[in-house]
Enzyme design. Sequence first.
Site, mmCIF file in Angstrom:
data_model
loop_
_atom_site.group_PDB
_atom_site.id
_atom_site.type_symbol
_atom_site.label_atom_id
_atom_site.label_comp_id
_atom_site.label_asym_id
_atom_site.label_seq_id
_atom_site.Cartn_x
_atom_site.Cartn_y
_atom_site.Cartn_z
ATOM 1 N N LYS A 53 0.821 -1.146 0.055
ATOM 2 C CA LYS A 53 0.087 -0.037 0.191
ATOM 3 C C LYS A 53 0.899 1.228 -0.028
ATOM 4 C CE LYS A 53 -3.705 -2.594 2.290
ATOM 5 N NZ LYS A 53 -4.540 -3.103 3.500
ATOM 6 N N GLN A 97 -4.307 -1.448 9.767
ATOM 7 C CA GLN A 97 -4.268 -2.744 9.140
ATOM 8 C C GLN A 97 -4.856 -3.798 10.098
ATOM 9 O OE1 GLN A 97 -3.350 -3.467 5.871
ATOM 10 N NE2 GLN A 97 -3.962 -5.439 6.353
ATOM 11 N N ASP A 120 -10.706 2.794 4.220
ATOM 12 C CA ASP A 120 -11.151 1.509 4.131
ATOM 13 C C ASP A 120 -12.722 1.202 4.376
ATOM 14 O OD1 ASP A 120 -9.108 -0.022 3.806
ATOM 15 O OD2 ASP A 120 -8.448 -0.199 5.897
#
Length: 315
Positions: A53, A97, A120
């Site tokens: 990412k 994460q 997200d």
Amino acid sequence: MSARILSGTVIRDQIYAELAQEIAELKSIGVRPGLAAVLVGDDPASKIYVRSKIAACEQLGLGNVHLTPPANTTTAELLAIVRELNSRDDVDGILVQLPLPPQIEAKKILEAVDPAKDVDGFHPINIGRLVEERPTMVACTPLGVMEILRRSKIPVEGADAVVIGRSNIVGKPMALLLMHADATVTVCHSKTRDLRKFTREADILIAAAGRPALVVPEDVRPGATVIDVGTTRITDPRQAEKIFAHNPERLEKFRKNGSAVVGDVHPDVARVAGALTPVPGGVGPLTIAMLMSNTVKAARLRRGQRTPEAVTSSR
Ligand code: NAP
């Protein structure tokens, strides 16, 4: 018959080219979208995901902040980190994460992320907005699947779509996006009594169960579009022999490396399906592309700018 292979890397590159233009426009008015990635502890798979990412941010010239608090971080400490990122003007998107270590209350953390920076799409407010089909941040993987379908010109309106998996981050938002795009959606899960009964009826089959080669050719209606979200690293040679029985090259590679990343769809499904995403190189690259897209979208929205339809559509 052999399925059309829907390459995620090709579609990702198209999206990156579009994003590069948007990023250049933003730069010309002094805005550099920025993503903050928080990786708690040192889970090897999570490290790889976060690294890719950050690499994507660098490739596109997005700002990035990479925070790596230790595995014994407490909920309170992580909340403080998230709040600090919420208040930073150079951070447009925040990604924490998952999975988080067990002592951390993940729900509290996800709820602490400013919904405007929730690239997200995991914040309950954003999920609620998605349910109501209002403009919002949508989870990257299902959004990426919709991009694959749209850009590959797979008709969704009126299609019978079956989603295997009902997780909050893939299955549920996937089902909502398909429903909003006017598919007739069935969601299957581990308690579904007769999975094949449903999958065989699907025009579009989305497999997101995390079970290697769960979907075999007999489960698929000839000509159907099959999207393989699953990614599992297998190390068992007998399992590899079954999955790669007709794929000597990949079996050889498995033997050399001692492992392989496989999807939920048996590669032999390519003989039956009309179109199929590969693993690796299918949905995975799109997940990262949509994270970049969401970060640029967040940067625009925070500054009161409209977002171009091409890269932000959830339909
Ligand atoms: P998850 O939270 O474990 O959810 C899996 C879902 O599949 C659950 O709803 C489960 O049912 C269902 N399921 C499990 N076994 C099944 C079976 N035999 N038959 C039917 N349904 C079954 O996983 P996730 O986070 O949604 O991820 C799913 C897969 O996608 C994983 O392989 C993950 O690594 C992959 N993934 C890939 C990307 C990417 O970028 N390519 C991104 C995210 C996730 P229950 O609800 O009844 O338990």
